[in-house]
Design a protein around this motif. Structure first.
Motif, PDB file in Angstrom:
ATOM      1  N   ASP A 282     -10.823  -4.312  12.491  1.00 20.66           N
ATOM      2  CA  ASP A 282     -11.725  -5.431  12.783  1.00 20.66           C
ATOM      3  C   ASP A 282     -13.171  -5.099  12.448  1.00 20.66           C
ATOM      4  O   ASP A 282     -14.061  -5.923  12.642  1.00 20.66           O
ATOM      5  N   ILE A 283     -13.417  -3.884  11.944  1.00 20.70           N
ATOM      6  CA  ILE A 283     -14.784  -3.431  11.694  1.00 20.70           C
ATOM      7  C   ILE A 283     -15.037  -3.205  10.206  1.00 20.70           C
ATOM      8  O   ILE A 283     -15.993  -3.724   9.636  1.00 20.70           O
ATOM      9  N   LEU A 284     -14.172  -2.421   9.583  1.00 18.71           N
ATOM     10  CA  LEU A 284     -14.374  -2.046   8.184  1.00 18.71           C
ATOM     11  C   LEU A 284     -13.616  -2.981   7.252  1.00 18.71           C
ATOM     12  O   LEU A 284     -12.620  -3.595   7.624  1.00 18.71           O
ATOM     13  N   LEU A 285     -14.082  -3.053   6.006  1.00 22.67           N
ATOM     14  CA  LEU A 285     -13.418  -3.885   5.018  1.00 22.67           C
ATOM     15  C   LEU A 285     -12.009  -3.354   4.762  1.00 22.67           C
ATOM     16  O   LEU A 285     -11.768  -2.150   4.853  1.00 22.67           O
ATOM     17  N   PRO A 286     -11.064  -4.246   4.453  1.00 21.05           N
ATOM     18  CA  PRO A 286      -9.675  -3.806   4.241  1.00 21.05           C
ATOM     19  C   PRO A 286      -9.594  -2.697   3.196  1.00 21.05           C
ATOM     20  O   PRO A 286     -10.174  -2.802   2.116  1.00 21.05           O
ATOM     21  N   ALA A 287      -8.850  -1.634   3.545  1.00 18.46           N
ATOM     22  CA  ALA A 287      -8.790  -0.470   2.662  1.00 18.46           C
ATOM     23  C   ALA A 287      -7.366  -0.114   2.251  1.00 18.46           C
ATOM     24  O   ALA A 287      -7.164   0.844   1.514  1.00 18.46           O
ATOM     25  N   THR A 288      -6.384  -0.854   2.745  1.00 20.19           N
ATOM     26  CA  THR A 288      -5.000  -0.631   2.340  1.00 20.19           C
ATOM     27  C   THR A 288      -4.365  -1.982   2.005  1.00 20.19           C
ATOM     28  O   THR A 288      -4.873  -3.033   2.408  1.00 20.19           O
ATOM     29  N   TYR A 289      -3.263  -1.934   1.284  1.00 20.60           N
ATOM     30  CA  TYR A 289      -2.599  -3.153   0.834  1.00 20.60           C
ATOM     31  C   TYR A 289      -1.405  -3.495   1.714  1.00 20.60           C
ATOM     32  O   TYR A 289      -0.719  -2.606   2.222  1.00 20.60           O
ATOM     33  N   ALA A 290      -1.139  -4.777   1.844  1.00 20.18           N
ATOM     34  CA  ALA A 290       0.144  -5.222   2.380  1.00 20.18           C
ATOM     35  C   ALA A 290       1.197  -4.949   1.313  1.00 20.18           C
ATOM     36  O   ALA A 290       0.876  -4.704   0.149  1.00 20.18           O
ATOM     37  N   VAL A 291       2.475  -5.018   1.685  1.00 18.95           N
ATOM     38  CA  VAL A 291       3.548  -4.654   0.754  1.00 18.95           C
ATOM     39  C   VAL A 291       3.504  -5.495  -0.514  1.00 18.95           C
ATOM     40  O   VAL A 291       3.512  -4.976  -1.636  1.00 18.95           O
ATOM     41  N   SER A 292       3.455  -6.812  -0.356  1.00 16.87           N
ATOM     42  CA  SER A 292       3.471  -7.682  -1.536  1.00 16.87           C
ATOM     43  C   SER A 292       2.225  -7.478  -2.386  1.00 16.87           C
ATOM     44  O   SER A 292       2.297  -7.445  -3.620  1.00 16.87           O
ATOM     45  N   ALA A 293       1.088  -7.321  -1.733  1.00 21.09           N
ATOM     46  CA  ALA A 293      -0.163  -7.116  -2.478  1.00 21.09           C
ATOM     47  C   ALA A 293      -0.154  -5.783  -3.209  1.00 21.09           C
ATOM     48  O   ALA A 293      -0.742  -5.656  -4.292  1.00 21.09           O
ATOM     49  N   ALA A 294       0.508  -4.782  -2.632  1.00 18.93           N
ATOM     50  CA  ALA A 294       0.576  -3.473  -3.282  1.00 18.93           C
ATOM     51  C   ALA A 294       1.303  -3.571  -4.611  1.00 18.93           C
ATOM     52  O   ALA A 294       0.866  -3.016  -5.623  1.00 18.93           O
ATOM     53  N   ILE A 295       2.437  -4.281  -4.629  1.00 17.87           N
ATOM     54  CA  ILE A 295       3.192  -4.435  -5.875  1.00 17.87           C
ATOM     55  C   ILE A 295       2.401  -5.245  -6.889  1.00 17.87           C
ATOM     56  O   ILE A 295       2.337  -4.910  -8.081  1.00 17.87           O
ATOM     57  N   GLU A 296       1.762  -6.312  -6.417  1.00 20.67           N
ATOM     58  CA  GLU A 296       0.962  -7.143  -7.325  1.00 20.67           C
ATOM     59  C   GLU A 296      -0.158  -6.339  -7.962  1.00 20.67           C
ATOM     60  O   GLU A 296      -0.467  -6.511  -9.142  1.00 20.67           O
ATOM     61  N   GLU A 297      -0.785  -5.455  -7.180  1.00 19.49           N
ATOM     62  CA  GLU A 297      -1.885  -4.659  -7.703  1.00 19.49           C
ATOM     63  C   GLU A 297      -1.406  -3.680  -8.762  1.00 19.49           C
ATOM     64  O   GLU A 297      -2.063  -3.466  -9.779  1.00 19.49           O
ATOM     65  N   VAL A 298      -0.228  -3.085  -8.548  1.00 21.46           N
ATOM     66  CA  VAL A 298       0.331  -2.166  -9.552  1.00 21.46           C
ATOM     67  C   VAL A 298       0.594  -2.911 -10.856  1.00 21.46           C
ATOM     68  O   VAL A 298       0.245  -2.451 -11.948  1.00 21.46           O
ATOM     69  N   ILE A 299       1.206  -4.096 -10.738  1.00 22.47           N
ATOM     70  CA  ILE A 299       1.508  -4.889 -11.939  1.00 22.47           C
ATOM     71  C   ILE A 299       0.228  -5.302 -12.634  1.00 22.47           C
ATOM     72  O   ILE A 299       0.093  -5.189 -13.859  1.00 22.47           O
TER      73      ILE A 299
END
Length: 771
Positions: free
Chosen positions: A745-762
């Motif tokens: 709730d403080i820092l900007l998102p620094a990890t991916y959700a599962v679906s977003a992780a795959i999308e980012e790799v592609i």
């Protein structure tokens, strides 16, 4: 990495950018709401003004200043113009809330919130403050901003330690504190306040006392073990032991001091009574014992004879289950005149002490259990010596054992070193610094906090938002404020503000004041009408948030004036913190006219602060003495909040006392999109679990329908069943400050959700290298 003395590639990127004066900015999301202002005479509106009813009233305020500056309207009219809605809903008039106190941030000088400073309304102050924070001292060079950031950082670190220490002092040792003498002497003064004479008696006793056996002090076998260690068992003593009815095996068992019997101890004591004169002297010499007035070897078990100069000052503590007037301990004198004090033999004290059964307590010598001859154990001080030595010697020896054992690590200290330390221990003689149920003077500590705790963090600690809040936008709920203003504004108010603005553009004539004032009155009446709808929660929330911006901006200005206005020197109150922290370093400087004597000479002994200066010096000297034998003082107040408190604050932005410290997200990514931290859940301070947000998946389950909101504890590796030993020992390896779940709730998102992780790799496989 930089913490190894080397720089990382990312660090070089930062360094290169900063050297070129680029890489930082006023938070664009915050600027989008509050606008921008670089000097007192210019202001570009943000959406909180542009997209609400505030646009026209802000136009009117600025134009009103121009007319006032040209002497076309009176100061009264202008003051009323910048105060629309002040007593009802100041946010609807772009008016400062009563919680804002003008201090004059660096770069603003000492201008009051009047004249041109107020000519664009209240919201403009934040935009101008942000510019002054970023362009510190009016410079575009990063060296000035970075310098102010580092100065603020040092101020935060030092101030927060001091504030937190004072706050923690209000509960420090509550329930366990006895008195200040105990605290500054590691409980040595609980043995006696006459430390010098007691220490001298200890020195004269030489090696006669074995502190390692203090739990069973008074047993003849303890003394025999000591005599054997120092080759002090003379032929005369050996004969006396055998003559008392002991066998050679008995003597060996006693001198080894293991598995002895009451009968053996009795006979050994009887043997001690006949060792006198030259026979006694031959034993005292190898012990280096020079006590005057010893008549027999048995006197080395008699407290009165061991400590002829100080025995009547000895005291013994009893701990209070519920702290009363004497706090956690009540001290009783061991002696009354030359006899045992009746206070330690009273039925109540005897019952409280119960049966003293130290390790190595002698048995009755029986090898079985006689169920027909069960006797109640003796109670009271020295009950383990009953039947071995005379009653008065038993009671005083047991009391002496108890009082000595209150000193931490006492059984691991050589007696001769201990004696040297005790002789030099200082007390609070002449000083009224005892405290109450806690060692600190709570009233003084509260006043001290009121003079320095001006931050927006817990209990007045400082945050970086107290120096760069407008620039970062973090503590200000601009989105909420804009939305709330839009909810409660009315077309009627908008029309009045248009008429008010038009009036400020009218040709100058004697009636201009009345014309403008008439529309000001209309605006105040309309806002009062809106305010009268007390059931509208939006009005209550808007006023609350608007007031919080005033408090925060006041804190921000106060912090910057305090920490940065005298950045070339050592700003108040850091000078005070520094000198208090250094007072102990003057303590050993006891030469004539040097540090210790000078502090004592200038301390005002009629008040607690002055008395505490002297006591602090004595405590520091005691600590130096005690550390030489491995004893530490238990007087260090923590300068950080408990880990559970830190966890709750980081995870929830709120602490159990109800103070809320929201981290309002605000940042724009490289593509121009706003990125928002999304809390993963909420921390439960009762169970100390972080409960993850979630919804029941399609198909439901667990008695819930699909889509039901629920919270489950975040997996930590802890035991499934609370209190079991099955959990991982590494479940709390990462502190909450470094756990992305807690900081979500403080820092900007620094990890991916599962679906977003795959999308980012592609995406990256296709686009990254091309870009």
């Amino acid at each position: 990495m930089s913490d190894t003395g080397k720089q990382s590639p990312l660090g070089v990127n930062v360094l290169s950018g900063f050297l070129q004066n680029k890489g930082l900015q006023i938070n664009p999301v915050a600027a989008g709401y509050m606008g921008s202002s670089t000097i007192v005479s210019t202001y570009t509106y943000g959406s909180i003004v542009n997209n609400t009813v505030l646009k026209r009233v802000t136009d009117a305020i600025r134009q009103g200043w121009i007319r006032y500056d040209a002497a076309d309207i009176s100061s009264t009219t202008y003051e009323n113009l910048i105060s629309i809605g002040a007593t009802t809903i100041p946010a609807l008039g772009n008016t400062k809330p009563p919680t804002f106190t003008w201090i004059g941030s660096p770069g603003w000088g000492g201008i009051e919130y009047t004249d041109e400073i107020a000519s664009f309304g209240y919201v403009r102050l934040f935009a101008w403050q942000a510019y002054n924070e970023y362009r510190y001292s009016g410079s575009t060079a990063y060296k000035d901003f970075i310098g102010s950031f580092q100065t603020a950082s040092s101020f935060i670190t030092v101030s927060n330690k001091a504030i937190t220490t004072m706050q923690n002092s209000l509960t420090f040792l509550d329930g366990t504190y006895s008195n200040m003498n105990d605290l500054i002497s590691a409980d040595l003064t609980g043995i006696t306040l006459s430390t010098t004479l007691f220490g001298q008696d200890l020195i004269l006793s030489g090696k006669a006392i074995n502190l390692a056996k203090m739990a069973s002090f008074g047993l003849p076998s303890n003394l025999l073990e000591t005599l054997r260690r120092y080759n002090a068992i003379t032929p005369s003593l050996s004969v006396a032991l055998l003559a008392s009815g002991l066998t050679s095996n008995d003597v060996n068992q006693l001198t080894a001091n293991v598995e002895t019997t009451v009968s053996q101890q009795q006979k050994a004591y009887a043997a001690f009574l006949v060792i006198k004169g030259i026979d006694l002297l031959n034993i005292l010499v190898p012990l280096n014992c020079r006590i005057q007035g010893l008549e027999s070897l048995a006197d080395l078990l008699d407290i009165r004879k061991l400590f002829p100069n100080s025995y009547d000052s000895l005291t013994v503590p009893l701990y209070n289950a519920a702290p009363g007037p004497t706090n956690s301990k009540t001290y009783y004198p061991i002696f009354q005149g030359t006899g045992v004090s009746s206070s330690i033999t009273s039925p109540a004290v005897v019952a409280q002490v119960g049966s003293q059964i130290p390790p190595g307590t002698p048995t009755n010598g029986q090898t079985g259990i006689d169920t027909g001859n069960i006797q109640n154990l003796a109670e009271g001080f020295g009950s383990y010596l009953v039947g071995i030595v005379p009653e008065d010697i038993a009671v005083t020896a047991g009391a002496f054992s108890t009082t000595m054992l209150q000193v931490r690590n006492i059984t691991n200290i050589p007696i001769e070193k201990f004696a040297q330390v005790v002789t030099t221990i200082e007390t609070t003689r002449g000083l009224a610094v005892n405290g109450t149920n806690i060692p600190v003077d709570a009233a003084e500590a509260q006043v001290g906090l009121s003079l320095v705790a001006f931050g927006s963090g817990p209990f007045g600690t400082y945050t970086y938002s107290d120096f760069f809040g407008c620039m970062s936008g973090l503590p200000y709920p601009w989105a909420n404020l804009q939305q709330l203003i839009q909810y409660i504004q009315t077309p009627e108010l908008a029309a009045i503000y248009q008429d008010l603005y038009d009036a400020t553009l009218s040709p100058a004539d004697p009636g201009l004041d009345a014309l403008i004032q008439g529309f000001i009155d209309d605006a105040n009446a309309e806002i009062a009408s809106i305010f009268s709808n007390t059931a509208n929660v939006n009005i209550i929330t808007l006023n609350s948030l608007w007031s919080r911006t005033g408090t925060q901006l006041t804190n921000e200005q106060h912090g910057r004036v305090t920490a940065l206005a005298n950045a070339s020197g050592f700003p108040y109150p850091l000078t005070i913190y520094g000198v208090v922290d250094s007072i102990p370093s003057y303590a050993p400087d006891t030469a004539p006219n040097m540090g210790a004597q000078t502090w004592e000479a200038i301390a005002n002994l009629s008040i607690i602060a002055g008395q505490s200066v002297v006591a602090l010096l004595r405590s520091a000297r005691n600590q130096a003495r005690l550390s030489s034998v491995g004893i530490t003082l238990d007087d260090n107040i923590s300068d950080v909040f408990p880990i559970q408190f830190q966890t709750e604050l980081i995870a929830n932005g709120v602490i159990s006392n109800g103070e809320e410290f929201p981290a309002y997200p605000a940042q724009i990514d490289a593509a121009g999109a706003e990125i928002v931290p999304i809390p993963a859940g909420i921390y439960d301070p009762v169970t100390e679990d972080y409960l993850l947000n979630g919804t029941t998946p399609t198909g439901g389950g667990g008695g819930q329908t699909a889509g039901t909101q629920f919270r489950t504890p975040a997996p930590t590796g802890g035991p499934i069943v609370p209190g079991s030993l099955a959990g991982s020992p590494f479940s709390f390896l990462i502190p909450p400050q470094l756990d992305p779940i807690y900081t979500s709730d403080i820092l900007l998102p620094a990890t991916y959700a599962v679906s977003a992780a795959i999308e980012e790799v592609i995406r990256c496989n296709c686009d990254c290298w091309i870009q």
